[in-house]
Design a protein around this motif. Sequence first.
Motif, short mmCIF file in Angstrom:
data_model
loop_
_atom_site.label_atom_id
_atom_site.label_comp_id
_atom_site.label_asym_id
_atom_site.label_seq_id
_atom_site.Cartn_x
_atom_site.Cartn_y
_atom_site.Cartn_z
N PRO B 13 -2.84 61.79 84.32
CA PRO B 13 -1.42 61.93 84.38
C PRO B 13 -1.07 62.88 85.37
CG PRO B 13 -2.27 62.43 81.88
CD PRO B 13 -3.46 62.30 82.80
N THR B 14 0.16 63.03 85.79
CA THR B 14 0.85 63.90 86.82
C THR B 14 0.75 65.37 85.81
OG1 THR B 14 1.96 62.29 87.88
CG2 THR B 14 2.42 64.76 88.07
N GLY B 15 0.24 66.34 86.54
CA GLY B 15 0.16 67.62 85.63
C GLY B 15 -1.05 67.93 85.17
N VAL B 16 -2.05 66.97 85.14
CA VAL B 16 -3.39 67.16 84.80
C VAL B 16 -4.23 66.91 85.90
CG1 VAL B 16 -5.29 66.61 83.15
CG2 VAL B 16 -2.96 66.13 82.51
N ASP B 17 -5.18 68.01 86.10
CA ASP B 17 -5.89 67.93 87.47
C ASP B 17 -7.36 68.48 86.92
OD1 ASP B 17 -6.73 67.46 90.09
OD2 ASP B 17 -5.84 69.48 90.63
N ARG B 18 -8.35 67.87 88.00
CA ARG B 18 -9.80 68.21 87.56
C ARG B 18 -9.85 69.49 88.69
NH1 ARG B 18 -12.73 64.64 84.67
NH2 ARG B 18 -11.63 62.68 84.54
N ARG B 19 -10.34 70.73 88.24
CA ARG B 19 -10.17 71.72 89.31
C ARG B 19 -11.61 72.52 88.69
NH1 ARG B 19 -5.11 72.94 91.72
NH2 ARG B 19 -5.99 74.96 92.18
#
Lengths: 279, 219
Positions: B13-19
């Motif tokens: 989802p937009t707003g979730v990222d793999r960092r």
Amino acid sequence: MTDAWFAGTTPDDPESGAQCIREGRASAPTDWPAEAVESGFAADETDYYAKLRSATLSAARDAVAERERADDVQLAHAVRAMDDAERTANELAERVVEWAGTLYESVPRGLDGVRDIAAREPSTAAEERVVSYATRAVDLLDERDELRAFIEERAPTSAPNLAEMAGPVLAARLISLAGGLDSLAKSPSGTVQVLGAEDALFAHLKGRASSPKHGVIFTHEYVRGTRPQDRGSAARAFAGKLSIAARIDHYSGDYRPEIHEELADRMATIRAREEEGGE
Amino acid sequence: MSDDHSADSPALPTGVDRRSFDGRMRLSTRGGPVYGEPVDSDGWRAWDAGRSKLGAMLELGMDTGLVGGETVLYLGAASGTTVSHVADFAGATYAVEFAPRPVRDLVGVAEARDNLFPLLKDARDPDSYAHVVESGVDCLIMDVATRGQADVAVSNRQFLADDGRLLMAVKARSEDVTADPDEVFADVLSALESAYEIIETERLDRFHADHLGIVARPK
């Protein structure tokens, strides 16, 4: 008429909204944000959510404060009152049965006798007094039963793990003896093990006796149902898990089936010693 | 280990990222820290899949249908670990929790967010919050550790939009500590059938022992 939480509240008073959030009900949800804008409660959706936010926050804060403040204190008082009612009822029962024995033939002993007398139709002035006296004792017994029902209903919500492990009444006793769930959660398990055996503990500390193996937890089947030479182990294992349960109840509040399973396993191991015939 | 699933799994989802946190790629969202999770220099905080069933479902590449910005009803919010991440990427988020003590923490989490509404209510009694939670929510997320998890999902169907999603983590031990988890899961799935069409299921054991992740849509 609508069931919405904001119906009948003033838009700028989060307190009245909070109360409706806590106490209201509806049989089905609706598009509340649209309804709120339509009814003039909120200017637009953003405004509605801001109002909803302050009302839900205030409702949750109040409800938590109320529940935390109240529950363990109520349990402690209820269990003490239950014990008082039972002790007093027994005392009255003794007198009733003794007195009734001089007036009637074949009075059952103890509390059964009291209920039996209370149900009779008096025909003399003396009988009237003894039946009336028995009725007071029966009322106290009924009160004790209602207090027990109250504890059984409340304990599982305020201390779910402790109530499951010890049973609601013993859970309430432990909370009462420790002076609250908070202090019980902060007690080491060795203290939990001997709560209610303070006399024996102080006798031991003065060098007059051996250390007590168990306090009020003796009333639980895990301790009482274990043969005497293993009761120390059983009491220690039980108290250890009880203090963990109290900590979970105090600091987290959610129900954890694992600890109950672990205790059941441990008790099975202790009980198995008997079947193996070991010492 | 760092990039498994990321190639073939559905978009986050937009707003979730793999960092990257300490050299490891992890899920993360942007918001105030809640439970001591690491935060990087851009304000992204790691989403610990070991402490969050929804995090585990995303990490395992389940197709949750979440795109970001949706209205969410979250049942079993506990102290707000997972729901804090949900509120970071979703829109209005209603968080229902039954036990008072966790709600104390949940209130703290909600105070730091504009779109998170805490409710001290029993998910088994939807009428007690139907006057607050709006109809037609896009996503119903469930992580309730109680017996009768499927019944809770069915009775809360009324909040969900017809094209919405149910994301549910079933805890086998909450239903019956002694039963075989597979049997428990089969029972829960068949009880869900009355109101939902199951889209995907996956065991969450890598992160949560004896849990099943379920994605379903209303019938």
